[in-house]
Design a protein around this motif. Structure first.
Motif, PDB file in Angstrom:
ATOM      1  N   SER A 154      10.762   5.618   4.029  1.00 22.81           N
ATOM      2  CA  SER A 154      10.936   7.160   4.467  1.00 22.81           C
ATOM      3  C   SER A 154      10.473   8.194   3.699  1.00 22.81           C
ATOM      4  O   SER A 154      11.368   9.136   3.447  1.00 22.81           O
ATOM      5  CB  SER A 154      12.107   7.335   5.252  1.00 22.81           C
ATOM      6  OG  SER A 154      12.341   6.507   6.267  1.00 22.81           O
ATOM      7  N   SER A 168       7.066  10.527   1.687  1.00 20.35           N
ATOM      8  CA  SER A 168       5.818  10.920   1.856  1.00 20.35           C
ATOM      9  C   SER A 168       4.913  10.268   1.228  1.00 20.35           C
ATOM     10  O   SER A 168       5.113   9.595  -0.036  1.00 20.35           O
ATOM     11  CB  SER A 168       5.519  12.413   1.374  1.00 20.35           C
ATOM     12  OG  SER A 168       5.753  12.516  -0.078  1.00 20.35           O
ATOM     13  N   ARG A 169       3.572   9.937   1.460  1.00 22.40           N
ATOM     14  CA  ARG A 169       2.744   9.304   0.546  1.00 22.40           C
ATOM     15  C   ARG A 169       2.314  10.061  -0.510  1.00 22.40           C
ATOM     16  O   ARG A 169       2.075   9.151  -1.671  1.00 22.40           O
ATOM     17  CB  ARG A 169       1.248   9.226   1.652  1.00 22.40           C
ATOM     18  CG  ARG A 169       1.507   8.081   2.669  1.00 22.40           C
ATOM     19  CD  ARG A 169      -0.050   7.689   3.135  1.00 22.40           C
ATOM     20  NE  ARG A 169      -0.705   7.115   2.295  1.00 22.40           N
ATOM     21  CZ  ARG A 169      -2.106   6.854   2.542  1.00 22.40           C
ATOM     22  NH1 ARG A 169      -2.594   6.991   3.829  1.00 22.40           N
ATOM     23  NH2 ARG A 169      -2.871   6.158   1.845  1.00 22.40           N
ATOM     24  N   ASN A 170       2.477  11.045  -0.788  1.00 23.89           N
ATOM     25  CA  ASN A 170       2.212  11.782  -1.969  1.00 23.89           C
ATOM     26  C   ASN A 170       3.382  11.363  -3.118  1.00 23.89           C
ATOM     27  O   ASN A 170       3.058  11.093  -4.252  1.00 23.89           O
ATOM     28  CB  ASN A 170       2.211  13.375  -1.927  1.00 23.89           C
ATOM     29  CG  ASN A 170       1.223  14.043  -1.235  1.00 23.89           C
ATOM     30  OD1 ASN A 170       0.083  13.198  -1.190  1.00 23.89           O
ATOM     31  ND2 ASN A 170       1.375  14.968  -0.638  1.00 23.89           N
ATOM     32  N   SER A 210       2.313   7.843  -3.976  1.00 20.06           N
ATOM     33  CA  SER A 210       1.099   7.999  -4.687  1.00 20.06           C
ATOM     34  C   SER A 210       1.189   8.480  -6.578  1.00 20.06           C
ATOM     35  O   SER A 210       0.812   7.934  -7.136  1.00 20.06           O
ATOM     36  CB  SER A 210       0.034   8.974  -4.127  1.00 20.06           C
ATOM     37  OG  SER A 210      -1.127   9.024  -5.065  1.00 20.06           O
ATOM     38  N   SER A 234       5.654   4.028   1.633  1.00 26.40           N
ATOM     39  CA  SER A 234       5.974   5.421   2.377  1.00 26.40           C
ATOM     40  C   SER A 234       6.763   5.280   3.455  1.00 26.40           C
ATOM     41  O   SER A 234       7.828   5.865   3.751  1.00 26.40           O
ATOM     42  CB  SER A 234       5.070   6.495   2.334  1.00 26.40           C
ATOM     43  OG  SER A 234       4.061   6.006   3.476  1.00 26.40           O
ATOM     44  N   GLU A 235       6.265   4.356   4.356  1.00 30.69           N
ATOM     45  CA  GLU A 235       7.030   4.373   5.660  1.00 30.69           C
ATOM     46  C   GLU A 235       8.217   3.406   5.579  1.00 30.69           C
ATOM     47  O   GLU A 235       9.107   3.795   6.121  1.00 30.69           O
ATOM     48  CB  GLU A 235       6.041   3.327   6.699  1.00 30.69           C
ATOM     49  CG  GLU A 235       4.773   4.445   6.963  1.00 30.69           C
ATOM     50  CD  GLU A 235       3.789   3.641   7.938  1.00 30.69           C
ATOM     51  OE1 GLU A 235       4.095   2.394   8.191  1.00 30.69           O
ATOM     52  OE2 GLU A 235       2.820   4.098   8.726  1.00 30.69           O
ATOM     53  N   SER A 236       8.063   2.417   4.717  1.00 33.00           N
ATOM     54  CA  SER A 236       9.380   1.588   4.606  1.00 33.00           C
ATOM     55  C   SER A 236      10.664   2.344   3.903  1.00 33.00           C
ATOM     56  O   SER A 236      11.590   2.090   4.324  1.00 33.00           O
ATOM     57  CB  SER A 236       9.331   0.356   3.926  1.00 33.00           C
ATOM     58  OG  SER A 236       8.775   0.575   2.483  1.00 33.00           O
ATOM     59  N   THR A 245       0.977  -1.291  -0.116  1.00 37.71           N
ATOM     60  CA  THR A 245      -0.155  -0.083  -0.040  1.00 37.71           C
ATOM     61  C   THR A 245       0.877   1.178   0.074  1.00 37.71           C
ATOM     62  O   THR A 245       2.055   1.014   0.168  1.00 37.71           O
ATOM     63  CB  THR A 245      -1.085   0.068   1.247  1.00 37.71           C
ATOM     64  OG1 THR A 245      -0.209   0.271   2.313  1.00 37.71           O
ATOM     65  CG2 THR A 245      -1.590  -1.218   1.478  1.00 37.71           C
ATOM     66  N   GLU A 246       0.339   2.450  -0.434  1.00 42.89           N
ATOM     67  CA  GLU A 246       1.097   3.602  -0.445  1.00 42.89           C
ATOM     68  C   GLU A 246       1.575   3.915   1.059  1.00 42.89           C
ATOM     69  O   GLU A 246       2.762   4.236   0.941  1.00 42.89           O
ATOM     70  CB  GLU A 246       0.053   4.892  -0.732  1.00 42.89           C
ATOM     71  CG  GLU A 246      -0.189   4.827  -2.179  1.00 42.89           C
ATOM     72  CD  GLU A 246      -1.325   5.755  -2.847  1.00 42.89           C
ATOM     73  OE1 GLU A 246      -1.584   6.582  -1.649  1.00 42.89           O
ATOM     74  OE2 GLU A 246      -1.757   5.842  -3.712  1.00 42.89           O
ATOM     75  N   ARG A 247       0.815   3.738   2.057  1.00 39.68           N
ATOM     76  CA  ARG A 247       1.234   3.854   3.261  1.00 39.68           C
ATOM     77  C   ARG A 247       2.481   2.711   3.899  1.00 39.68           C
ATOM     78  O   ARG A 247       3.518   3.368   4.303  1.00 39.68           O
ATOM     79  CB  ARG A 247       0.039   3.601   4.410  1.00 39.68           C
ATOM     80  CG  ARG A 247       0.548   3.974   5.763  1.00 39.68           C
ATOM     81  CD  ARG A 247      -0.627   3.833   7.043  1.00 39.68           C
ATOM     82  NE  ARG A 247      -0.266   3.889   8.142  1.00 39.68           N
ATOM     83  CZ  ARG A 247      -1.193   3.865   9.030  1.00 39.68           C
ATOM     84  NH1 ARG A 247      -2.714   3.700   8.927  1.00 39.68           N
ATOM     85  NH2 ARG A 247      -0.988   4.048  10.184  1.00 39.68           N
ATOM     86  N   GLU A 248       2.363   1.434   3.614  1.00 40.98           N
ATOM     87  CA  GLU A 248       3.373   0.937   3.670  1.00 40.98           C
ATOM     88  C   GLU A 248       4.551   1.208   3.113  1.00 40.98           C
ATOM     89  O   GLU A 248       5.777   1.065   3.576  1.00 40.98           O
ATOM     90  CB  GLU A 248       3.088  -0.572   3.410  1.00 40.98           C
ATOM     91  CG  GLU A 248       2.088  -1.328   4.040  1.00 40.98           C
ATOM     92  CD  GLU A 248       1.244  -2.563   3.495  1.00 40.98           C
ATOM     93  OE1 GLU A 248       0.388  -3.215   4.272  1.00 40.98           O
ATOM     94  OE2 GLU A 248       1.497  -2.904   2.296  1.00 40.98           O
TER      95      GLU A 248
END
Length: 317
Positions: free
Chosen positions: A45, A47-49, A52, A41-43, A36-39
């Protein structure tokens, strides 16, 4: 995945290339679900943008597909292989141009600078371009979300509004180009004859994912088709026929909630124009599949449109 934080290359571009590489190397095959975008972006570091943007651009290129509520998937590994072949062709063109520049006494750094400056000039010009997309049914007014380049404005416009109003035609004189389906091209050329803007006919086709999902439906039960106009319903039926699919339909044009609820109980699945999805989902029977029927330009039409926009710039500025 590892990003080069010092290269100066935008992170979303690096991410796109790394996703491409995983697909071409067979790490991610067709149908693979991406993080996912969140996963992601976190891995990484990021931004989700940023994630995306990378996903959306790959989706617009037909490499990924997003299914609401399910995630993002690898769409077509054959397509990306073909794109890699085109990339190699472009790199050969770059090599020839670089050799020509060096032969004229410039350094490779000079060449890189020239390409960067010209690219920025083209992007700036492209960002001011305005394209009107003329459609003959109201359902497609919300479909104009094509990746034509950063900043390009795409205005959807209903053909019937153009047919009876000279003032409307005058409003379009400020556009840089008009685009319409090939079946409307002759009429649009007549209507915009005095406006003086280039007009391009493009081929619109159903999204491949849409056709595949309909093909997988259980045969034997009628499908509900929910839309805003009978014209769109006929276009959908013709597109399915051309794809070798001949389901039977109960067509509902702008139905009220009670009628919609009643008809859905009699059908095996429902196909909807995108703008009706939320309305249908409110009364959708449990476990019934709801499929949006979306059209998009084929790859050849999109590439032609992008190229034509670039050619316009020198003429109009």
């Amino acid at each position: 995945m590892n990003l080069d934080r010092k290269s100066g290359v935008p992170y979303y571009i690096q991410l796109k290339e790394q996703i491409r590489r995983r697909i071409t190397q067979g790490v991610w095959t067709a149908g693979t679900k991406l993080p996912t975008e969140r996963e992601l972006s976190e891995s990484l570091s990021l931004s989700r943008n940023t994630v995306s943007q990378a996903y959306k651009e790959l989706e617009s290129e037909g490499i990924l597909s997003s299914v609401r509520g399910r995630g993002t998937f690898v769409e077509d590994t054959l397509l990306i292989m073909q794109q890699e072949g085109r990339k190699e062709k472009v790199l050969r063109i770059v090599d020839v141009a670089m050799e020509e520049a060096v032969g004229l006494g410039f350094t490779i750094d000079d060449f890189v600078s020239f390409v960067h400056v010209r690219g920025m000039e083209k992007k700036a010009l492209l960002s001011r371009r305005k394209v009107v997309f003329i459609v003959d049914n109201p359902e497609q007014l919300s479909e104009a979300h094509w990746n034509l380049g950063p900043g390009v404005s795409l205005l959807p416009f209903l053909l019937s509004e153009l047919q009876g109003s000279p003032r409307v035609q005058e409003r379009l004189a400020g556009m840089d180009m008009a685009v319409t389906g090939e079946n409307n091209l002759a009429e649009v050329k007549v209507l915009l004859d005095k406006v003086g803007i280039p007009i391009l006919g493009i081929s619109l086709q159903p999204k491949l994912e849409t056709i595949v999902r309909i093909a997988k439906l259980t045969v034997g039960r009628e499908l509900a088709l929910v839309c805003e106009s009978y014209q769109f319903a006929e276009i959908v039926k013709l597109a399915l026929k051309q794809a070798g699919l001949r389901p039977t339909f109960k067509t509902l044009v702008q139905p009220n909630e009670d009628n919609l609820r009643k008809v859905l109980l009699e059908c095996g699945a429902v196909i909807v124009a995108p703008k009706f999805r939320r309305r249908v989902e409110k009364v959708l029977p449990e476990h019934m599949e709801c499929i949006e029927f979306r059209f998009e330009p084929d790859a050849g039409s999109l590439n032609l449109l992008r190229g034509t926009l670039l050619e316009l710039k020198e003429e109009k500025i």
